[in-house]
Motif scaffolding. Sequence first.
Motif, PDB file in Angstrom:
ATOM      1  N   TYR A 427       0.810  -1.217   0.000  1.00 26.60           N
ATOM      2  CA  TYR A 427       0.000   0.000   0.000  1.00 26.60           C
ATOM      3  C   TYR A 427       0.849   1.274   0.000  1.00 26.60           C
ATOM      4  CZ  TYR A 427      -3.436  -3.505   1.216  1.00 26.60           C
ATOM      5  OH  TYR A 427      -4.230  -4.624   1.197  1.00 26.60           O
ATOM      6  N   LEU A 428       2.155   1.119  -0.117  1.00 27.07           N
ATOM      7  CA  LEU A 428       3.034   2.287  -0.105  1.00 27.07           C
ATOM      8  C   LEU A 428       2.668   3.281  -1.212  1.00 27.07           C
ATOM      9  CD1 LEU A 428       5.534   3.703   1.086  1.00 27.07           C
ATOM     10  CD2 LEU A 428       6.943   2.363  -0.490  1.00 27.07           C
ATOM     11  N   LYS A 429       2.240   2.760  -2.359  1.00 26.99           N
ATOM     12  CA  LYS A 429       1.906   3.626  -3.504  1.00 26.99           C
ATOM     13  C   LYS A 429       0.716   4.544  -3.234  1.00 26.99           C
ATOM     14  CE  LYS A 429      -0.787  -0.081  -5.633  1.00 26.99           C
ATOM     15  NZ  LYS A 429      -0.888  -1.021  -6.790  1.00 26.99           N
ATOM     16  N   ILE A 430      -0.052   4.262  -2.185  1.00 24.20           N
ATOM     17  CA  ILE A 430      -1.136   5.162  -1.807  1.00 24.20           C
ATOM     18  C   ILE A 430      -0.576   6.456  -1.232  1.00 24.20           C
ATOM     19  CG2 ILE A 430      -3.033   5.482  -0.137  1.00 24.20           C
ATOM     20  CD1 ILE A 430      -3.706   2.530  -0.512  1.00 24.20           C
ATOM     21  N   SER A 431       0.536   6.333  -0.490  1.00 20.20           N
ATOM     22  CA  SER A 431       1.111   7.480   0.206  1.00 20.20           C
ATOM     23  C   SER A 431       2.259   8.140  -0.549  1.00 20.20           C
ATOM     24  CB  SER A 431       1.622   7.046   1.591  1.00 20.20           C
ATOM     25  OG  SER A 431       0.601   6.422   2.331  1.00 20.20           O
ATOM     26  N   ARG A 432       2.902   7.401  -1.456  1.00 23.86           N
ATOM     27  CA  ARG A 432       4.077   7.913  -2.165  1.00 23.86           C
ATOM     28  C   ARG A 432       3.903   7.769  -3.669  1.00 23.86           C
ATOM     29  NH1 ARG A 432       6.759  11.062   1.440  1.00 23.86           N
ATOM     30  NH2 ARG A 432       7.171   9.933   3.384  1.00 23.86           N
ATOM     31  N   THR A 433       4.433   8.728  -4.414  1.00 21.80           N
ATOM     32  CA  THR A 433       4.354   8.661  -5.868  1.00 21.80           C
ATOM     33  C   THR A 433       5.350   7.640  -6.408  1.00 21.80           C
ATOM     34  OG1 THR A 433       6.057  10.352  -6.201  1.00 21.80           O
ATOM     35  CG2 THR A 433       3.770  11.106  -5.942  1.00 21.80           C
ATOM     36  N   PHE A 434       5.178   7.277  -7.672  1.00 20.26           N
ATOM     37  CA  PHE A 434       6.100   6.356  -8.330  1.00 20.26           C
ATOM     38  C   PHE A 434       7.528   6.896  -8.264  1.00 20.26           C
ATOM     39  CE2 PHE A 434       8.496   5.330 -12.191  1.00 20.26           C
ATOM     40  CZ  PHE A 434       8.524   3.939 -12.123  1.00 20.26           C
ATOM     41  N   GLU A 435       7.682   8.195  -8.505  1.00 19.16           N
ATOM     42  CA  GLU A 435       9.011   8.805  -8.499  1.00 19.16           C
ATOM     43  C   GLU A 435       9.648   8.763  -7.105  1.00 19.16           C
ATOM     44  OE1 GLU A 435       6.771  10.023 -11.968  1.00 19.16           O
ATOM     45  OE2 GLU A 435       6.285  10.140  -9.824  1.00 19.16           O
ATOM     46  N   GLU A 436       8.849   8.981  -6.080  1.00 20.13           N
ATOM     47  CA  GLU A 436       9.368   8.908  -4.713  1.00 20.13           C
ATOM     48  C   GLU A 436       9.840   7.494  -4.386  1.00 20.13           C
ATOM     49  OE1 GLU A 436       7.142  11.962  -1.803  1.00 20.13           O
ATOM     50  OE2 GLU A 436       5.783  10.608  -2.848  1.00 20.13           O
ATOM     51  N   GLN A 438      10.831   5.207  -6.483  1.00 29.91           N
ATOM     52  CA  GLN A 438      12.050   4.936  -7.250  1.00 29.91           C
ATOM     53  C   GLN A 438      13.267   5.560  -6.586  1.00 29.91           C
ATOM     54  OE1 GLN A 438      10.446   2.363  -9.101  1.00 29.91           O
ATOM     55  NE2 GLN A 438      12.362   2.847 -10.161  1.00 29.91           N
ATOM     56  N   LEU A 439      13.121   6.751  -6.039  1.00 34.93           N
ATOM     57  CA  LEU A 439      14.233   7.384  -5.339  1.00 34.93           C
ATOM     58  C   LEU A 439      14.586   6.611  -4.066  1.00 34.93           C
ATOM     59  CD1 LEU A 439      16.289   9.637  -5.114  1.00 34.93           C
ATOM     60  CD2 LEU A 439      14.520  11.090  -4.072  1.00 34.93           C
ATOM     61  N   MET A 440      13.577   6.101  -3.367  1.00 31.51           N
ATOM     62  CA  MET A 440      13.830   5.251  -2.201  1.00 31.51           C
ATOM     63  C   MET A 440      14.666   4.035  -2.605  1.00 31.51           C
ATOM     64  SD  MET A 440      10.207   5.139  -0.160  1.00 31.51           S
ATOM     65  CE  MET A 440       9.303   6.614   0.268  1.00 31.51           C
ATOM     66  N   LYS A 441      14.299   3.428  -3.732  1.00 31.56           N
ATOM     67  CA  LYS A 441      15.033   2.251  -4.204  1.00 31.56           C
ATOM     68  C   LYS A 441      16.474   2.611  -4.571  1.00 31.56           C
ATOM     69  CE  LYS A 441      11.001  -0.337  -5.856  1.00 31.56           C
ATOM     70  NZ  LYS A 441      10.315  -0.956  -7.013  1.00 31.56           N
ATOM     71  N   THR A 442      16.659   3.804  -5.143  1.00 30.00           N
ATOM     72  CA  THR A 442      18.004   4.250  -5.494  1.00 30.00           C
ATOM     73  C   THR A 442      18.863   4.410  -4.247  1.00 30.00           C
ATOM     74  OG1 THR A 442      17.204   5.406  -7.462  1.00 30.00           O
ATOM     75  CG2 THR A 442      19.324   6.108  -6.590  1.00 30.00           C
ATOM     76  N   ILE A 458       9.643  -1.997   3.641  1.00 29.72           N
ATOM     77  CA  ILE A 458       9.303  -0.772   2.907  1.00 29.72           C
ATOM     78  C   ILE A 458       9.254  -1.018   1.399  1.00 29.72           C
ATOM     79  CG2 ILE A 458       9.780   1.672   2.505  1.00 29.72           C
ATOM     80  CD1 ILE A 458      11.289   1.786   5.112  1.00 29.72           C
ATOM     81  N   ILE A 459      10.396  -1.405   0.805  1.00 28.73           N
ATOM     82  CA  ILE A 459      10.466  -1.623  -0.636  1.00 28.73           C
ATOM     83  C   ILE A 459      11.186  -2.936  -0.920  1.00 28.73           C
ATOM     84  CG2 ILE A 459      10.395   0.797  -1.353  1.00 28.73           C
ATOM     85  CD1 ILE A 459      13.447   0.751  -1.405  1.00 28.73           C
TER      86      ILE A 459
END
Length: 460
Positions: A427-436, A438-442, A458-459
Amino acid sequence: MKFIEQLKEFLPEHRVLTGDSLKERYTHIWTMDQPLRAMCLVLPKTTEEVSKILKICNSNDIKVVVHGGLTNLVGGTETSGDEVVLSLERMNTIEEIDSESRCVTVQSGVILEHLHEAVDAQGLLFPLNFGARGSAQIGGIISSNAGGLRVLKYGMTRQLVLGLEAVLANGTVISSMKKIIKDNSGYDLKQLFIGSEGTLGIVTKAILKLEEAPSSRNAAFLAVNDYDSVMRLLKYFDQGLAGKLSGFELIWRNSYEQMTATSDAVRPPLPYNYEFYILIESLGSQLQQDQLEFQNLLEIVVEKEMVLDAVMAQSPSDVEWFFRIREDVNNLTDSMTHDQHFDISLPIPLIGPYIADCYEKLKTLKGVEQVYAFGHVADGNIHFMVGKENTEDELRLAINDIIYSDLKSIGGSVSAEHGIGLHKKPYLKISRTFEEIQLMKTLKTAMDPKGILNPGRIID
Protein backbone atom coordinates in the motif's frame (compact mmCIF):
# COMPACT_ATOMS: atom_id res chain seq x y z
CA MET A 1 28.76 -22.38 9.55
CA LYS A 2 31.82 -20.36 8.65
CA PHE A 3 30.33 -16.93 9.31
CA ILE A 4 29.12 -18.00 12.79
CA GLU A 5 32.67 -19.06 13.65
CA GLN A 6 33.84 -15.67 12.43
CA LEU A 7 31.34 -13.99 14.76
CA LYS A 8 32.57 -16.04 17.71
CA GLU A 9 36.12 -14.85 17.12
CA PHE A 10 35.27 -11.50 18.73
CA LEU A 11 31.93 -12.15 20.46
CA PRO A 12 31.72 -14.46 23.51
CA GLU A 13 29.66 -17.59 22.93
CA HIS A 14 26.81 -16.42 25.17
CA ARG A 15 26.30 -13.47 22.81
CA VAL A 16 26.02 -15.63 19.69
CA LEU A 17 22.88 -17.73 20.13
CA THR A 18 22.11 -20.71 17.93
CA GLY A 19 20.01 -23.89 17.98
CA ASP A 20 18.11 -24.52 21.22
CA SER A 21 19.26 -21.16 22.59
CA LEU A 22 16.80 -19.50 20.21
CA LYS A 23 13.77 -21.26 21.68
CA GLU A 24 13.32 -18.61 24.37
CA ARG A 25 13.43 -15.84 21.76
CA TYR A 26 10.56 -14.48 19.66
CA THR A 27 9.82 -11.83 17.03
CA HIS A 28 7.16 -9.79 18.86
CA ILE A 29 5.91 -9.35 22.41
CA TRP A 30 2.52 -10.63 21.21
CA THR A 31 3.98 -13.91 19.86
CA MET A 32 6.13 -15.07 22.75
CA ASP A 33 4.78 -18.60 22.33
CA GLN A 34 6.37 -18.87 18.88
CA PRO A 35 10.16 -19.57 18.99
CA LEU A 36 12.42 -17.38 16.89
CA ARG A 37 13.51 -18.77 13.52
CA ALA A 38 17.00 -17.57 12.57
CA MET A 39 20.47 -18.80 11.70
CA CYS A 40 21.68 -17.12 14.86
CA LEU A 41 21.06 -14.16 17.12
CA VAL A 42 23.89 -11.82 18.06
CA LEU A 43 24.05 -9.46 21.01
CA PRO A 44 26.57 -6.66 20.44
CA LYS A 45 27.43 -4.18 23.18
CA THR A 46 29.19 -1.50 21.13
CA THR A 47 29.06 0.23 17.77
CA GLU A 48 32.37 -1.40 16.91
CA GLU A 49 30.88 -4.85 17.43
CA VAL A 50 27.89 -3.97 15.24
CA SER A 51 30.34 -2.85 12.55
CA LYS A 52 32.25 -6.13 12.68
CA ILE A 53 29.03 -8.16 12.57
CA LEU A 54 27.80 -6.34 9.47
CA LYS A 55 31.14 -6.66 7.71
CA ILE A 56 30.99 -10.44 8.16
CA CYS A 57 27.32 -10.69 7.13
CA ASN A 58 27.85 -8.46 4.10
CA SER A 59 30.89 -10.40 2.87
CA ASN A 60 28.97 -13.68 3.27
CA ASP A 61 25.71 -12.33 1.74
CA ILE A 62 23.82 -13.02 4.97
CA LYS A 63 20.57 -11.13 5.61
CA VAL A 64 20.25 -9.21 8.89
CA VAL A 65 17.04 -8.43 10.79
CA VAL A 66 17.30 -5.95 13.64
CA HIS A 67 15.49 -6.51 16.94
CA GLY A 68 14.79 -3.87 19.54
CA GLY A 69 11.84 -3.77 21.93
CA LEU A 70 9.74 -6.01 19.63
CA THR A 71 6.65 -3.78 19.69
CA ASN A 72 6.66 -3.11 15.94
CA LEU A 73 3.18 -3.39 14.41
CA VAL A 74 4.01 -3.78 10.70
CA GLY A 75 6.07 -6.97 10.63
CA GLY A 76 9.42 -5.23 10.86
CA THR A 77 10.90 -7.82 13.24
CA GLU A 78 9.52 -10.97 11.58
CA THR A 79 11.98 -13.60 10.36
CA SER A 80 11.88 -16.54 7.97
CA GLY A 81 14.83 -18.51 9.36
CA ASP A 82 17.64 -17.62 6.96
CA GLU A 83 18.74 -14.41 8.69
CA VAL A 84 21.06 -13.25 11.42
CA VAL A 85 19.02 -11.44 14.06
CA LEU A 86 20.93 -8.54 15.55
CA SER A 87 19.46 -7.57 18.91
CA LEU A 88 20.39 -4.21 20.41
CA GLU A 89 19.21 -5.03 23.94
CA ARG A 90 22.76 -5.09 25.40
CA MET A 91 23.48 -1.61 24.05
CA ASN A 92 21.46 -0.05 26.86
CA THR A 93 23.72 2.62 28.35
CA ILE A 94 22.68 6.21 29.00
CA GLU A 95 26.11 7.71 28.42
CA GLU A 96 25.55 11.32 29.42
CA ILE A 97 22.82 13.69 30.54
CA ASP A 98 23.97 17.20 29.69
CA SER A 99 21.65 19.52 31.63
CA GLU A 100 23.31 22.67 30.32
CA SER A 101 22.96 21.70 26.65
CA ARG A 102 19.63 20.01 27.48
CA CYS A 103 20.42 16.79 25.68
CA VAL A 104 21.13 13.15 26.46
CA THR A 105 23.49 10.69 24.78
CA VAL A 106 22.18 7.13 24.63
CA GLN A 107 22.89 3.78 23.05
CA SER A 108 20.11 2.48 20.87
CA GLY A 109 18.98 -0.29 23.22
CA VAL A 110 17.94 2.09 26.00
CA ILE A 111 14.27 1.58 26.91
CA LEU A 112 12.15 4.73 26.63
CA GLU A 113 10.73 4.49 30.15
CA HIS A 114 14.23 4.13 31.62
CA LEU A 115 15.24 7.27 29.74
CA HIS A 116 12.22 9.12 31.11
CA GLU A 117 13.16 8.15 34.67
CA ALA A 118 16.81 9.13 34.26
CA VAL A 119 16.22 12.60 32.83
CA ASP A 120 13.30 13.28 35.19
CA ALA A 121 15.72 12.84 38.10
CA GLN A 122 17.71 15.73 36.60
CA GLY A 123 14.66 17.97 36.30
CA LEU A 124 14.43 17.40 32.54
CA LEU A 125 11.91 15.90 30.13
CA PHE A 126 12.27 13.73 27.06
CA PRO A 127 8.80 14.49 25.68
CA LEU A 128 8.20 11.47 23.44
CA ASN A 129 5.56 9.32 25.12
CA PHE A 130 3.33 6.39 24.14
CA GLY A 131 1.84 3.22 25.57
CA ALA A 132 4.76 0.88 24.72
CA ARG A 133 7.33 3.03 26.57
CA GLY A 134 8.10 0.17 28.98
CA SER A 135 9.59 -1.99 26.21
CA ALA A 136 10.26 0.22 23.17
CA GLN A 137 13.94 0.98 22.59
CA ILE A 138 15.47 4.21 21.33
CA GLY A 139 16.97 2.63 18.19
CA GLY A 140 13.61 1.30 17.07
CA ILE A 141 11.90 4.55 18.00
CA ILE A 142 14.32 6.47 15.79
CA SER A 143 14.19 3.94 12.97
CA SER A 144 10.40 4.15 12.86
CA ASN A 145 10.20 7.90 13.58
CA ALA A 146 7.74 7.18 16.39
CA GLY A 147 5.07 9.69 17.37
CA GLY A 148 2.81 9.28 20.37
CA LEU A 149 0.75 11.44 22.67
CA ARG A 150 2.65 14.75 22.59
CA VAL A 151 3.44 15.28 18.91
CA LEU A 152 1.20 18.36 18.92
CA LYS A 153 3.62 20.24 21.19
CA TYR A 154 7.00 18.59 20.64
CA GLY A 155 6.88 16.92 17.23
CA MET A 156 7.78 13.43 16.05
CA THR A 157 11.04 11.66 16.95
CA ARG A 158 12.67 13.38 13.96
CA GLN A 159 12.37 16.73 15.75
CA LEU A 160 14.05 15.37 18.88
CA VAL A 161 17.25 13.89 17.37
CA LEU A 162 20.27 16.19 17.46
CA GLY A 163 23.03 13.70 16.68
CA LEU A 164 23.16 10.15 15.39
CA GLU A 165 25.50 7.23 14.87
CA ALA A 166 24.63 4.41 12.47
CA VAL A 167 26.38 1.48 10.82
CA LEU A 168 25.96 0.82 7.11
CA ALA A 169 25.55 -2.63 5.58
CA ASN A 170 29.27 -2.93 4.85
CA GLY A 171 30.24 -2.01 8.40
CA THR A 172 31.06 1.65 7.76
CA VAL A 173 30.25 3.79 10.79
CA ILE A 174 28.51 7.09 10.05
CA SER A 175 28.82 9.30 13.11
CA SER A 176 27.51 12.81 13.59
CA MET A 177 27.21 12.97 17.35
CA LYS A 178 26.69 16.70 17.76
CA LYS A 179 24.74 18.49 20.46
CA ILE A 180 23.86 21.46 18.29
CA ILE A 181 20.42 22.31 16.92
CA LYS A 182 21.58 24.27 13.88
CA ASP A 183 23.96 22.67 11.37
CA ASN A 184 23.52 23.67 7.73
CA SER A 185 26.80 22.15 6.53
CA GLY A 186 25.53 20.15 3.59
CA TYR A 187 23.20 17.15 3.63
CA ASP A 188 21.65 16.28 6.99
CA LEU A 189 22.61 12.62 6.73
CA LYS A 190 21.07 11.57 10.03
CA GLN A 191 17.64 12.13 8.49
CA LEU A 192 18.29 9.18 6.15
CA PHE A 193 18.22 6.80 9.09
CA ILE A 194 15.29 8.33 10.97
CA GLY A 195 12.15 6.55 9.79
CA SER A 196 13.96 4.22 7.37
CA GLU A 197 13.16 1.16 9.53
CA GLY A 198 16.73 -0.15 9.58
CA THR A 199 16.88 -0.60 5.81
CA LEU A 200 19.69 1.92 5.21
CA GLY A 201 21.74 1.42 8.37
CA ILE A 202 21.52 0.31 11.98
CA VAL A 203 21.22 3.14 14.50
CA THR A 204 23.60 2.47 17.40
CA LYS A 205 23.72 5.75 19.31
CA ALA A 206 21.94 9.10 19.46
CA ILE A 207 21.96 12.51 21.06
CA LEU A 208 18.40 13.48 21.93
CA LYS A 209 16.94 16.87 22.67
CA LEU A 210 15.53 17.43 26.17
CA GLU A 211 13.19 20.03 27.62
CA GLU A 212 12.98 21.53 31.08
CA ALA A 213 10.58 19.39 33.06
CA PRO A 214 7.17 21.01 33.46
CA SER A 215 6.03 21.73 37.00
CA SER A 216 2.33 21.57 36.18
CA ARG A 217 0.25 19.01 34.31
CA ASN A 218 -3.48 19.36 33.85
CA ALA A 219 -5.94 17.10 32.07
CA ALA A 220 -9.64 16.84 31.35
CA PHE A 221 -12.17 14.74 29.51
CA LEU A 222 -14.73 16.53 27.34
CA ALA A 223 -17.78 15.12 25.58
CA VAL A 224 -19.51 16.26 22.38
CA ASN A 225 -21.85 14.74 19.82
CA ASP A 226 -20.45 16.05 16.53
CA TYR A 227 -17.04 16.29 14.88
CA ASP A 228 -17.35 20.01 14.10
CA SER A 229 -17.34 20.61 17.87
CA VAL A 230 -14.11 18.63 18.14
CA MET A 231 -12.37 20.96 15.67
CA ARG A 232 -13.74 24.09 17.39
CA LEU A 233 -12.45 22.86 20.75
CA LEU A 234 -9.01 22.09 19.33
CA LYS A 235 -8.69 25.64 18.03
CA TYR A 236 -10.09 27.10 21.25
CA PHE A 237 -7.76 25.28 23.63
CA ASP A 238 -4.71 25.64 21.43
CA GLN A 239 -5.25 29.39 21.35
CA GLY A 240 -6.37 29.73 24.97
CA LEU A 241 -3.48 27.76 26.45
CA ALA A 242 -0.91 29.73 24.39
CA GLY A 243 1.57 26.95 23.70
CA LYS A 244 0.82 24.81 26.77
CA LEU A 245 -1.54 22.37 24.99
CA SER A 246 0.45 19.12 24.82
CA GLY A 247 -2.22 16.54 24.07
CA PHE A 248 -5.57 16.43 22.32
CA GLU A 249 -6.80 12.86 21.97
CA LEU A 250 -10.11 11.80 20.44
CA ILE A 251 -11.95 8.60 21.35
CA TRP A 252 -15.07 7.41 19.55
CA ARG A 253 -18.04 6.39 21.71
CA ASN A 254 -17.85 2.63 21.38
CA SER A 255 -14.08 2.71 21.92
CA TYR A 256 -14.50 4.75 25.11
CA GLU A 257 -17.14 2.33 26.37
CA GLN A 258 -14.88 -0.69 25.83
CA MET A 259 -11.79 1.08 27.20
CA THR A 260 -13.57 1.79 30.49
CA ALA A 261 -15.72 -1.31 30.91
CA THR A 262 -13.17 -3.84 32.16
CA SER A 263 -12.06 -2.80 35.65
CA ASP A 264 -12.25 -0.15 38.38
CA ALA A 265 -8.75 1.02 37.37
CA VAL A 266 -10.14 2.44 34.14
CA ARG A 267 -13.66 3.39 35.25
CA PRO A 268 -15.35 6.01 33.04
CA PRO A 269 -14.83 9.64 34.13
CA LEU A 270 -17.84 10.64 31.99
CA PRO A 271 -21.07 8.68 31.34
CA TYR A 272 -21.71 6.70 28.14
CA ASN A 273 -24.06 9.28 26.61
CA TYR A 274 -21.98 10.95 23.91
CA GLU A 275 -20.52 10.29 20.47
CA PHE A 276 -17.00 11.70 21.04
CA TYR A 277 -14.73 11.90 24.08
CA ILE A 278 -11.76 14.27 24.04
CA LEU A 279 -8.79 13.94 26.38
CA ILE A 280 -6.76 17.14 26.65
CA GLU A 281 -3.48 17.76 28.46
CA SER A 282 -1.50 20.90 29.20
CA LEU A 283 2.04 21.22 30.54
CA GLY A 284 3.37 24.38 32.14
CA SER A 285 5.65 25.93 34.73
CA GLN A 286 3.28 27.75 37.11
CA LEU A 287 1.38 25.16 39.14
CA GLN A 288 -1.46 27.25 40.61
CA GLN A 289 -1.71 29.72 37.74
CA ASP A 290 -1.79 26.97 35.10
CA GLN A 291 -4.45 25.05 36.98
CA LEU A 292 -6.61 28.13 37.34
CA GLU A 293 -6.18 29.02 33.65
CA PHE A 294 -7.07 25.47 32.60
CA GLN A 295 -10.12 25.43 34.87
CA ASN A 296 -11.33 28.81 33.60
CA LEU A 297 -11.14 27.64 30.00
CA LEU A 298 -13.17 24.54 30.88
CA GLU A 299 -15.80 26.64 32.63
CA ILE A 300 -16.11 28.87 29.57
CA VAL A 301 -16.67 25.98 27.13
CA VAL A 302 -19.30 24.57 29.48
CA GLU A 303 -21.05 27.94 29.87
CA LYS A 304 -20.99 28.53 26.11
CA GLU A 305 -22.30 25.00 25.55
CA MET A 306 -19.31 24.14 23.36
CA VAL A 307 -19.28 20.81 25.22
CA LEU A 308 -22.05 18.61 26.57
CA ASP A 309 -20.08 17.38 29.57
CA ALA A 310 -16.62 17.84 31.08
CA VAL A 311 -14.52 16.65 34.00
CA MET A 312 -11.13 17.96 35.12
CA ALA A 313 -8.45 15.87 36.80
CA GLN A 314 -8.16 16.99 40.41
CA SER A 315 -4.86 15.30 41.25
CA PRO A 316 -1.82 13.66 39.60
CA SER A 317 -3.46 10.28 40.17
CA ASP A 318 -6.53 11.49 38.26
CA VAL A 319 -4.28 12.52 35.36
CA GLU A 320 -2.73 9.04 35.33
CA TRP A 321 -6.21 7.49 35.43
CA PHE A 322 -7.36 9.55 32.43
CA PHE A 323 -4.31 8.63 30.36
CA ARG A 324 -4.44 4.98 31.38
CA ILE A 325 -7.84 4.82 29.65
CA ARG A 326 -6.33 6.10 26.41
CA GLU A 327 -3.09 4.10 26.53
CA ASP A 328 -4.24 0.63 27.57
CA VAL A 329 -5.38 -0.70 24.21
CA ASN A 330 -5.39 -4.24 25.65
CA ASN A 331 -8.88 -3.41 26.87
CA LEU A 332 -9.84 -3.36 23.20
CA THR A 333 -7.82 -6.30 21.88
CA ASP A 334 -8.82 -8.57 24.78
CA SER A 335 -12.39 -8.51 23.47
CA MET A 336 -11.37 -9.63 19.97
CA THR A 337 -11.11 -13.09 18.46
CA HIS A 338 -8.44 -11.76 16.06
CA ASP A 339 -7.30 -8.17 15.67
CA GLN A 340 -6.07 -5.98 12.83
CA HIS A 341 -4.41 -2.62 13.52
CA PHE A 342 -4.18 0.62 11.53
CA ASP A 343 -2.64 4.05 12.03
CA ILE A 344 -3.71 6.30 9.21
CA SER A 345 -3.04 10.00 8.72
CA LEU A 346 -5.35 12.47 6.99
CA PRO A 347 -6.27 16.17 7.03
CA ILE A 348 -7.91 17.09 10.34
CA PRO A 349 -11.19 18.48 8.87
CA LEU A 350 -11.82 15.21 7.01
CA ILE A 351 -11.32 12.85 9.95
CA GLY A 352 -14.94 12.84 11.19
CA PRO A 353 -16.68 11.90 7.93
CA TYR A 354 -13.88 9.56 6.82
CA ILE A 355 -13.99 7.51 10.01
CA ALA A 356 -17.80 7.46 10.00
CA ASP A 357 -17.73 6.06 6.47
CA CYS A 358 -15.18 3.40 7.47
CA TYR A 359 -17.33 2.41 10.46
CA GLU A 360 -20.38 1.90 8.28
CA LYS A 361 -18.54 -0.13 5.64
CA LEU A 362 -16.73 -2.30 8.17
CA LYS A 363 -19.87 -3.07 10.14
CA THR A 364 -21.50 -4.52 7.01
CA LEU A 365 -18.45 -6.63 6.09
CA LYS A 366 -18.99 -10.29 6.91
CA GLY A 367 -16.40 -11.53 9.40
CA VAL A 368 -15.89 -8.19 11.16
CA GLU A 369 -16.92 -8.36 14.82
CA GLN A 370 -15.76 -5.03 16.32
CA VAL A 371 -14.53 -1.66 15.07
CA TYR A 372 -12.76 0.80 17.37
CA ALA A 373 -11.28 4.22 16.52
CA PHE A 374 -9.22 6.65 18.60
CA GLY A 375 -6.14 8.75 18.13
CA HIS A 376 -4.09 11.91 18.00
CA VAL A 377 -6.62 14.08 16.21
CA ALA A 378 -4.54 17.26 16.64
CA ASP A 379 -1.88 15.87 14.31
CA GLY A 380 -4.29 14.04 12.00
CA ASN A 381 -3.41 10.52 13.17
CA ILE A 382 -6.23 8.05 13.85
CA HIS A 383 -5.78 4.48 15.05
CA PHE A 384 -8.20 1.75 14.02
CA MET A 385 -8.56 -1.64 15.67
CA VAL A 386 -10.74 -4.14 13.89
CA GLY A 387 -11.85 -7.35 15.57
CA LYS A 388 -12.53 -10.21 13.18
CA GLU A 389 -13.56 -13.84 13.29
CA ASN A 390 -10.66 -15.27 11.24
CA THR A 391 -7.22 -14.44 9.80
CA GLU A 392 -7.95 -15.37 6.19
CA ASP A 393 -6.36 -13.17 3.54
CA GLU A 394 -9.68 -12.44 1.86
CA LEU A 395 -11.05 -10.77 4.99
CA ARG A 396 -7.77 -9.03 5.83
CA LEU A 397 -7.51 -7.50 2.35
CA ALA A 398 -11.16 -6.45 2.34
CA ILE A 399 -10.65 -4.60 5.63
CA ASN A 400 -7.48 -2.96 4.28
CA ASP A 401 -9.34 -1.82 1.18
CA ILE A 402 -12.06 -0.12 3.20
CA ILE A 403 -9.61 1.83 5.38
CA TYR A 404 -6.96 2.63 2.77
CA SER A 405 -8.81 3.00 -0.54
CA ASP A 406 -9.74 6.70 -0.34
CA LEU A 407 -6.62 8.00 1.42
CA LYS A 408 -4.74 8.84 -1.77
CA SER A 409 -7.46 11.11 -3.12
CA ILE A 410 -7.48 13.21 0.07
CA GLY A 411 -3.70 13.36 0.56
CA GLY A 412 -3.60 10.91 3.45
CA SER A 413 -1.15 8.21 4.48
CA VAL A 414 -1.41 4.51 5.30
CA SER A 415 1.09 5.03 8.11
CA ALA A 416 1.20 7.97 10.48
CA GLU A 417 3.78 6.61 12.93
CA HIS A 418 4.14 2.82 12.79
CA GLY A 419 6.04 2.63 9.49
CA ILE A 420 5.60 0.36 6.47
CA GLY A 421 7.54 -2.80 7.34
CA LEU A 422 6.42 -5.95 5.54
CA HIS A 423 2.69 -5.66 6.11
CA LYS A 424 1.99 -2.27 4.52
CA LYS A 425 4.42 -2.52 1.62
CA PRO A 426 1.70 -3.28 -0.98
CA TYR A 427 0.00 0.00 0.00
CA LEU A 428 3.03 2.29 -0.11
CA LYS A 429 1.91 3.63 -3.50
CA ILE A 430 -1.14 5.16 -1.81
CA SER A 431 1.11 7.48 0.21
CA ARG A 432 4.08 7.91 -2.17
CA THR A 433 4.35 8.66 -5.87
CA PHE A 434 6.10 6.36 -8.33
CA GLU A 435 9.01 8.81 -8.50
CA GLU A 436 9.37 8.91 -4.71
CA ILE A 437 9.43 5.12 -4.50
CA GLN A 438 12.05 4.94 -7.25
CA LEU A 439 14.23 7.38 -5.34
CA MET A 440 13.83 5.25 -2.20
CA LYS A 441 15.03 2.25 -4.20
CA THR A 442 18.00 4.25 -5.49
CA LEU A 443 19.01 5.17 -1.94
CA LYS A 444 18.63 1.57 -0.77
CA THR A 445 20.78 0.26 -3.63
CA ALA A 446 23.46 2.88 -3.03
CA MET A 447 23.71 2.31 0.73
CA ASP A 448 23.03 -1.45 0.85
CA PRO A 449 23.85 -2.86 -2.62
CA LYS A 450 23.49 -6.48 -1.50
CA GLY A 451 20.17 -5.78 0.21
CA ILE A 452 21.08 -7.46 3.51
CA LEU A 453 19.58 -4.92 5.98
CA ASN A 454 16.02 -5.65 7.07
CA PRO A 455 15.32 -7.09 3.61
CA GLY A 456 11.86 -6.66 2.12
CA ARG A 457 10.87 -3.88 4.49
CA ILE A 458 9.30 -0.77 2.91
CA ILE A 459 10.47 -1.62 -0.64
CA ASP A 460 11.70 -4.70 -2.53
